[in-house]
Design an enzyme around this catalytic site. Sequence first.
Site, PDB file in Angstrom:
ATOM      1  N   GLU A  68      -1.296  -1.066   2.926  1.00 35.10           N
ATOM      2  CA  GLU A  68      -0.826  -2.356   3.447  1.00 35.10           C
ATOM      3  C   GLU A  68      -1.952  -3.385   3.446  1.00 35.10           C
ATOM      4  OE1 GLU A  68       2.207  -3.296   4.041  1.00 35.10           O
ATOM      5  OE2 GLU A  68       3.149  -1.339   3.853  1.00 35.10           O
TER       6      GLU A  68
ATOM      7  N   ASN B 228      -2.046  -6.678   1.074  1.00 32.46           N
ATOM      8  CA  ASN B 228      -2.174  -8.023   1.648  1.00 32.46           C
ATOM      9  C   ASN B 228      -3.304  -8.796   0.985  1.00 32.46           C
ATOM     10  OD1 ASN B 228      -0.058  -7.794   3.432  1.00 32.46           O
ATOM     11  ND2 ASN B 228      -1.322  -7.575   5.254  1.00 32.46           N
TER      12      ASN B 228
ATOM     13  N   ARG C 288       8.864 -10.356   0.380  1.00 38.79           N
ATOM     14  CA  ARG C 288       7.927  -9.555   1.165  1.00 38.79           C
ATOM     15  C   ARG C 288       8.576  -9.281   2.515  1.00 38.79           C
ATOM     16  NH1 ARG C 288       5.165  -7.394  -2.317  1.00 38.79           N
ATOM     17  NH2 ARG C 288       3.978  -6.564  -0.605  1.00 38.79           N
TER      18      ARG C 288
END
Length: 148
Positions: free
Chosen positions: A53, A57, A113
């Site tokens: 994650e 990002n 997203r």
Amino acid sequence: MDNDKHMLNNEMQLSFRAISANESFARTVAAAFVTGLNPTISEIMEIKTAVSEAVTNAIIHGYENKGLDEFVHLNCRLNGRELYIEVVDNGIGIQDIAQAMEPLYTSKPEQERSGMGFAVMENFMDYIHVTSAPGQGTTVVMMKKLPE
């Protein structure tokens, strides 16, 4: 016994191009780094998911998927049985960290997203701290305690 002592105080640094193909590489490296502590499969999956994650990002939001000449930096450190993971980018930064960390918030709705990246990191790690400044990049520091 001396090997165990060194394992409990160890660190590594890795830099890789900010392209999505390297996301799985980063998560595998972070998971391999803690294997000497015999984590459970569940703990390994949580670490891999949190790293995934954070790296995603950095690539998608920090560098806006234009990272061919940009790098993400992954730093891992063991302090006893505490694993510290730092994911750093030198991308566009985050304008409002509190808003970015709210579940379901995404700055890229057109890319479908989910806005759950920070929530996932918070759920799987014992601690998360984000620092960022517009135009200067973002640093995500996470910590997970691995039980004896």
